[in-house]
Design a protein around this motif. Structure first.
Motif, PDB file in Angstrom:
ATOM      1  N   ALA A 302       0.816  -1.217   0.000  1.00 21.29           N
ATOM      2  CA  ALA A 302       0.000   0.000   0.000  1.00 21.29           C
ATOM      3  C   ALA A 302       0.846   1.262   0.000  1.00 21.29           C
ATOM      4  CB  ALA A 302      -0.947  -0.007   1.193  1.00 21.29           C
ATOM      5  N   ILE A 303       1.971   1.275   0.731  1.00 19.22           N
ATOM      6  CA  ILE A 303       2.774   2.507   0.817  1.00 19.22           C
ATOM      7  C   ILE A 303       3.825   2.608  -0.280  1.00 19.22           C
ATOM      8  CG2 ILE A 303       2.418   2.722   3.309  1.00 19.22           C
ATOM      9  CD1 ILE A 303       5.418   1.823   3.591  1.00 19.22           C
ATOM     10  N   THR A 304       4.107   1.514  -0.984  1.00 15.35           N
ATOM     11  CA  THR A 304       5.102   1.547  -2.060  1.00 15.35           C
ATOM     12  C   THR A 304       4.477   1.435  -3.445  1.00 15.35           C
ATOM     13  OG1 THR A 304       5.438  -0.858  -2.007  1.00 15.35           O
ATOM     14  CG2 THR A 304       6.859   0.501  -0.588  1.00 15.35           C
ATOM     15  N   GLY A 305       3.233   0.944  -3.517  1.00 14.56           N
ATOM     16  CA  GLY A 305       2.594   0.754  -4.804  1.00 14.56           C
ATOM     17  C   GLY A 305       3.106  -0.449  -5.575  1.00 14.56           C
ATOM     18  N   GLN A 306       3.838  -1.337  -4.917  1.00 10.24           N
ATOM     19  CA  GLN A 306       4.422  -2.509  -5.570  1.00 10.24           C
ATOM     20  C   GLN A 306       3.602  -3.762  -5.257  1.00 10.24           C
ATOM     21  OE1 GLN A 306       6.960  -2.023  -7.629  1.00 10.24           O
ATOM     22  NE2 GLN A 306       7.135   0.136  -7.039  1.00 10.24           N
ATOM     23  N   ASP A 307       3.585  -4.711  -6.188  1.00  9.54           N
ATOM     24  CA  ASP A 307       2.914  -5.989  -6.004  1.00  9.54           C
ATOM     25  C   ASP A 307       3.979  -7.019  -5.659  1.00  9.54           C
ATOM     26  OD1 ASP A 307       1.761  -8.558  -6.374  1.00  9.54           O
ATOM     27  OD2 ASP A 307       0.284  -7.756  -7.776  1.00  9.54           O
ATOM     28  N   LEU A 308       4.074  -7.387  -4.390  1.00  9.66           N
ATOM     29  CA  LEU A 308       5.159  -8.266  -3.949  1.00  9.66           C
ATOM     30  C   LEU A 308       4.986  -9.701  -4.440  1.00  9.66           C
ATOM     31  CD1 LEU A 308       5.871  -7.021  -0.312  1.00  9.66           C
ATOM     32  CD2 LEU A 308       6.762  -6.215  -2.494  1.00  9.66           C
ATOM     33  N   VAL A 309       3.774 -10.151  -4.645  1.00 10.38           N
ATOM     34  CA  VAL A 309       3.575 -11.493  -5.189  1.00 10.38           C
ATOM     35  C   VAL A 309       4.039 -11.539  -6.643  1.00 10.38           C
ATOM     36  CG1 VAL A 309       1.865 -13.263  -5.764  1.00 10.38           C
ATOM     37  CG2 VAL A 309       1.732 -12.070  -3.576  1.00 10.38           C
ATOM     38  N   GLU A 310       3.759 -10.499  -7.398  1.00  9.57           N
ATOM     39  CA  GLU A 310       4.269 -10.434  -8.773  1.00  9.57           C
ATOM     40  C   GLU A 310       5.799 -10.429  -8.768  1.00  9.57           C
ATOM     41  OE1 GLU A 310       4.283  -7.496 -12.681  1.00  9.57           O
ATOM     42  OE2 GLU A 310       2.597  -7.398 -11.276  1.00  9.57           O
ATOM     43  N   TRP A 311       6.385  -9.689  -7.846  1.00  9.79           N
ATOM     44  CA  TRP A 311       7.848  -9.703  -7.716  1.00  9.79           C
ATOM     45  C   TRP A 311       8.331 -11.132  -7.467  1.00  9.79           C
ATOM     46  CZ3 TRP A 311      10.972  -5.342  -5.016  1.00  9.79           C
ATOM     47  CH2 TRP A 311      10.649  -4.094  -5.568  1.00  9.79           C
ATOM     48  N   GLN A 312       7.650 -11.863  -6.580  1.00 13.70           N
ATOM     49  CA  GLN A 312       8.059 -13.237  -6.283  1.00 13.70           C
ATOM     50  C   GLN A 312       8.080 -14.096  -7.547  1.00 13.70           C
ATOM     51  OE1 GLN A 312       5.196 -14.291  -3.023  1.00 13.70           O
ATOM     52  NE2 GLN A 312       7.069 -14.991  -2.017  1.00 13.70           N
ATOM     53  N   LEU A 313       7.023 -14.005  -8.331  1.00  9.85           N
ATOM     54  CA  LEU A 313       6.925 -14.829  -9.529  1.00  9.85           C
ATOM     55  C   LEU A 313       8.001 -14.456 -10.547  1.00  9.85           C
ATOM     56  CD1 LEU A 313       3.026 -14.892  -9.946  1.00  9.85           C
ATOM     57  CD2 LEU A 313       4.488 -16.598  -8.862  1.00  9.85           C
ATOM     58  N   ARG A 314       8.240 -13.164 -10.710  1.00  9.84           N
ATOM     59  CA  ARG A 314       9.232 -12.724 -11.694  1.00  9.84           C
ATOM     60  C   ARG A 314      10.655 -13.095 -11.258  1.00  9.84           C
ATOM     61  NH1 ARG A 314       7.163  -9.934 -15.740  1.00  9.84           N
ATOM     62  NH2 ARG A 314       5.143  -8.884 -15.537  1.00  9.84           N
ATOM     63  N   VAL A 315      10.958 -12.914  -9.987  1.00  8.32           N
ATOM     64  CA  VAL A 315      12.304 -13.252  -9.491  1.00  8.32           C
ATOM     65  C   VAL A 315      12.541 -14.749  -9.596  1.00  8.32           C
ATOM     66  CG1 VAL A 315      13.680 -13.415  -7.375  1.00  8.32           C
ATOM     67  CG2 VAL A 315      12.635 -11.236  -8.023  1.00  8.32           C
ATOM     68  N   ALA A 316      11.530 -15.558  -9.236  1.00 10.39           N
ATOM     69  CA  ALA A 316      11.689 -17.009  -9.316  1.00 10.39           C
ATOM     70  C   ALA A 316      11.882 -17.474 -10.755  1.00 10.39           C
ATOM     71  CB  ALA A 316      10.473 -17.696  -8.699  1.00 10.39           C
ATOM     72  N   ALA A 317      11.374 -16.700 -11.710  1.00 11.35           N
ATOM     73  CA  ALA A 317      11.540 -17.037 -13.129  1.00 11.35           C
ATOM     74  C   ALA A 317      12.862 -16.524 -13.686  1.00 11.35           C
ATOM     75  CB  ALA A 317      10.376 -16.468 -13.929  1.00 11.35           C
ATOM     76  N   GLY A 318      13.678 -15.899 -12.819  1.00  9.06           N
ATOM     77  CA  GLY A 318      15.002 -15.452 -13.244  1.00  9.06           C
ATOM     78  C   GLY A 318      15.097 -13.998 -13.639  1.00  9.06           C
ATOM     79  N   GLU A 319      14.017 -13.255 -13.522  1.00  8.14           N
ATOM     80  CA  GLU A 319      14.051 -11.841 -13.893  1.00  8.14           C
ATOM     81  C   GLU A 319      14.707 -11.015 -12.781  1.00  8.14           C
ATOM     82  OE1 GLU A 319      10.320 -10.230 -15.124  1.00  8.14           O
ATOM     83  OE2 GLU A 319       9.715 -12.038 -16.209  1.00  8.14           O
ATOM     84  N   PRO A 320      15.324  -9.872 -13.132  1.00  3.93           N
ATOM     85  CA  PRO A 320      15.905  -8.998 -12.107  1.00  3.93           C
ATOM     86  C   PRO A 320      14.812  -8.219 -11.383  1.00  3.93           C
ATOM     87  CG  PRO A 320      16.145  -8.000 -14.262  1.00  3.93           C
ATOM     88  CD  PRO A 320      15.583  -9.384 -14.496  1.00  3.93           C
ATOM     89  N   LEU A 321      15.150  -7.669 -10.214  1.00  7.28           N
ATOM     90  CA  LEU A 321      14.203  -6.817  -9.497  1.00  7.28           C
ATOM     91  C   LEU A 321      13.764  -5.669 -10.396  1.00  7.28           C
ATOM     92  CD1 LEU A 321      15.817  -6.549  -5.940  1.00  7.28           C
ATOM     93  CD2 LEU A 321      13.824  -7.901  -6.603  1.00  7.28           C
ATOM     94  N   PRO A 322      12.495  -5.285 -10.342  1.00  8.66           N
ATOM     95  CA  PRO A 322      12.000  -4.249 -11.260  1.00  8.66           C
ATOM     96  C   PRO A 322      12.465  -2.835 -10.934  1.00  8.66           C
ATOM     97  CG  PRO A 322      10.257  -4.952  -9.776  1.00  8.66           C
ATOM     98  CD  PRO A 322      11.412  -5.874  -9.538  1.00  8.66           C
ATOM     99  N   VAL A 323      12.924  -2.591  -9.697  1.00  9.92           N
ATOM    100  CA  VAL A 323      13.353  -1.235  -9.321  1.00  9.92           C
ATOM    101  C   VAL A 323      14.610  -1.304  -8.468  1.00  9.92           C
ATOM    102  CG1 VAL A 323      11.003  -0.276  -9.377  1.00  9.92           C
ATOM    103  CG2 VAL A 323      11.906  -1.191  -7.259  1.00  9.92           C
ATOM    104  N   LYS A 324      15.338  -0.197  -8.448  1.00 10.80           N
ATOM    105  CA  LYS A 324      16.504  -0.052  -7.583  1.00 10.80           C
ATOM    106  C   LYS A 324      16.078   0.606  -6.273  1.00 10.80           C
ATOM    107  CE  LYS A 324      19.483  -1.510 -10.712  1.00 10.80           C
ATOM    108  NZ  LYS A 324      20.235  -2.779 -10.565  1.00 10.80           N
ATOM    109  N   GLN A 325      16.965   0.546  -5.277  1.00 10.71           N
ATOM    110  CA  GLN A 325      16.641   1.094  -3.964  1.00 10.71           C
ATOM    111  C   GLN A 325      16.238   2.566  -4.036  1.00 10.71           C
ATOM    112  OE1 GLN A 325      16.763  -0.753  -0.776  1.00 10.71           O
ATOM    113  NE2 GLN A 325      15.431   0.982  -0.450  1.00 10.71           N
TER     114      GLN A 325
END
Length: 665
Positions: A302-325
């Motif tokens: 809610a405070i970051t606007g990011q979908d953490l489950v989508e991040w999980q699926l993309r990272v597990a498939a070998g994709e890099p994190l979508p954003v930098k710190q």
């Protein structure tokens, strides 16, 4: 990206993963137990596989059955959700050996962080702050007692392989240590199959602050800021919020970098949470790392606007994190309330039953960032069984400020209507409105500190509850009327009016409610011998009524289940019983027995037949919904007969033992 994944879990997290996967074009496979054959998560997925009986050990904890289901369905990956096998390194290893991606960290990271003592050693090497304590392998009770004495009381005993507050006890003085240790070890072996514990200094007025971290397979790692989870009961979270009130940018950066260092030290990949105990002055100490997604992750979304489950699926498939710190920012404030089937007035005793009514706030979203969001794995009519966690749903609100979020939370809780079993909804409203929470005076003892305001509070005013019950009865009677004038139930008489009496029980007390029908069509209502006031009730449909009593006017939602009538108003809620006096004539009470307050298993009998006991003395220990519950003597007396043995399963209301109270002196 994966084409098909299997979700090795149940409830709201399984529904959440299914919703995200569908949005990404990924097919999903559900697994389910016999108790969950018609569960919401089964229908949320494209396919479903039965894996065993109702108890978790016969289904959701059977790794081999889950992997068989994944192979048979052609799933490329397994999402473990949280709980069950989500932090089981053997399961993660088995997935790898089967050529199926585990959507989580590598087994080595789970193993390193799973044993608290080992994780403390690694954190010390990574220069992450630690609480003083004993984390050794020698589990001799005498040694543990000496270590506790050395550390200084109060101390905290924690199951080394545990989490979620299980196998954890705070000990205030040396003479209580042995009993607390035995209880911790028993609960730890039952919950985790490992009774090893560690002992740490118990921080006074601690805050529980955790950092959400995320790593990909390319060496990139970020922290998505913090969550304050200080409001707890039985060491389990009740309210969670992000960001943590009072957190300075400097402290946020310091904690975030420490969390990233902790995760990097074990070669972490995926979503994880590094949990810290924080002093009131801001000093913080590593507590543990949860190597999975957390129940409270929606407040971070809610405070970051990011979908953490989508991040999980993309990272597990070998994709890099979508954003930098540097691209991550905090916007607004979010609070999550865990709505559970439990009775706060009975020491949060878990409840079972059917969701006869389950209504969520108007306009609430599901599984997406929104001002009001409800994540749930249940529907109206579903049963809450004794086999799984007591959580019914998560209510998440967002606001531009903490004050706005608090207002939205109260309004949303008021619009959450559940009938059929005990819940903590009213308690959550009181907790969020308490002085300590409203002013962000937070620590893990908040519930105890605010006990006077949180427990023993009257429900909705009797007059309002009674008026709602009468309004519902009148509306139901009008609905049954026909064109035949003799079917009318409005109390009309050729001469004069009519008086009608309702017998209502509320909070254990009986009240007479008198309704007067006057010749001109007006009505007057008197409650419990009080003054009779002008009364109007207009049904709006779907159980909603516009009710006026004297100078008060309420918009009420009323639901009846037999004689039980639940009344919900913006000010609160109450359940009353409309007593049919004739139907209950001649009924008596059974007495003389100590009964099971919920379905579960007897894990300890602390007395013998013929033994004299004192009021409040522990008699037996039950296990239900993954927690221990001690049953105490209701009065001084003698145990006459034990009806069950250790290991026996019992149903709610079963007599565990016969008890004879001592005669009054």
């Amino acid at each position: 990206m994966f084409k098909k994944i299997l979700i090795a879990n149940r409830g709201e997290i399984a529904c959440r993963v299914a919703a995200t996967a569908r949005r990404l074009g990924i097919r999903t496979v559900a697994v389910y137990s016999e108790a969950d054959a018609h569960a919401k998560h089964v229908q949320a997925c494209d396919e479903a596989v039965l894996i065993g009986g109702p108890a978790p050990r016969d289904s959701y904890l059977r790794a081999e059955r889950i992997l068989e289901a994944a192979r048979a369905a052609g799933a490329e990956a397994v999402h473990p959700g949280y709980g069950f096998l989500s932090e089981n390194e053997d399961f993660a290893e088995a997935c790898a050996q089967a050529g199926i991606a585990f959507i989580g960290p590598p087994p080595s990271a789970i193993r390193a962080m799973g044993l608290k003592a080992e994780s403390k050693r690694l954190m010390q090497e990574a220069r992450v702050p630690l609480v003083p304590g004993y984390h050794g392998a020698d589990q001799d009770p005498a040694l543990l007692q000496r270590e506790a004495d050395r550390i200084g009381y109060p101390v905290l005993i924690k199951a080394s392989a545990g989490g979620g507050g299980k196998g954890m006890r705070a000990v205030e003085k040396a003479e209580d240590f042995a009993a607390a240790l035995a209880s911790c070890k028993r609960e730890a072996i039952n919950s985790f199959g490992d009774d090893a514990v560690l002992v740490e200094r118990y921080v006074q007025r601690p805050r529980h602050i955790e950092i959400q971290v995320f790593f990909d397979t390319h060496g990139n790692g970020v922290y998505l800021f913090e969550r304050d989870c200080s409001v707890q009961r039985r060491h389990q979270k009740v309210l969670e919020e992000a960001p943590a009130p009072g957190m300075t940018p400097e402290r946020r950066r310091e904690m975030g970098e420490a969390a990233v260092a902790a995760a990097r030290a074990v070669g972490y990949v995926g979503a994880g949470t590094v949990e810290f105990i924080a002093e009131q002055d801001g000093r913080f100490y590593f507590m543990e790392m949860n190597t999975r997604l957390q129940v409270e992750h929606p407040v971070t979304e809610a405070i970051t606007g990011q979908d953490l489950v989508e991040w999980q699926l993309r990272v597990a498939a070998g994709e890099p994190l979508p954003v930098k710190q540097e691209a991550l920012q905090i916007r607004g404030h979010a609070i999550e309330a865990r709505i559970c089937a439990e009775n706060p007035e009975a020491n949060f005793l878990p409840a079972t039953g059917t969701l006869a009514v389950y209504r969520t706030p108007d306009g609430a979203a599901s599984f997406e960032v929104a001002p009001v969001r409800v994540d749930a794995g249940v529907r109206e009519g579903d049963a809450i069984s004794p086999y799984y966690d007591s959580m019914i749903a998560k209510l998440i609100v967002w606001g531009e400020s903490r004050e706005q979020a608090l207002q939205r939370l109260d309004q949303a809780l008021a619009q959450t209507h559940i009938v059929g079993l005990h819940t903590n909804v009213a308690f959550l409203r009181r907790a969020a409105a308490s002085r300590s929470f409203a002013q962000a005076d937070l620590d893990t003892a908040l519930i105890e500190r605010e006990r006077a305001a949180l427990f023993g509070q009257p429900p909705l005013a009797l007059a309002c509850a009674a008026a709602g019950a009468v309004a519902h009865t009148l509306a139901a009677e009008r609905h049954r009327e026909t064109a035949d004038p003799w079917s009318r139930t409005d109390g009309w008489r050729i001469h004069g009016g009519a008086t009608r009496r309702f017998d209502i029980e509320c909070e254990g007390a009986h009240h007479a409610v008198v309704l007067e029908h006057h010749h001109d069509g007006s009505m007057f209502l008197g409650v419990g011998g009080g003054e009779r006031q002008a009364f109007e009730a207009r049904a709006r449909g779907n159980g909603r009524h516009d009710v006026t009593l004297g100078a008060s006017r309420w918009l009420l939602d009323v639901y009846a289940q037999g004689e039980s009538v639940s009344v919900f108003a913006p000010q609160g809620s109450a359940t009353v019983t409309e007593v049919d006096v004739l139907a209950h004539a001649g009924e008596g009470s059974e007495g003389g027995r100590v009964t099971a307050p919920m379905p579960g298993k007897v894990i300890a009998l602390l007395v013998k037949a013929g033994e004299a006991v004192k009021r409040g003395q522990p008699l037996a220990v039950m296990e239900a919904m993954k927690m221990e519950h001690t049953l105490a003597a209701p009065a001084d007396g003698v145990v006459k007969e034990l009806r069950y043995g250790v290991g026996d399963q019992v149903a709610e209301g079963d007599a565990l033992l016969d008890f004879e109270a001592a005669a009054p002196a």
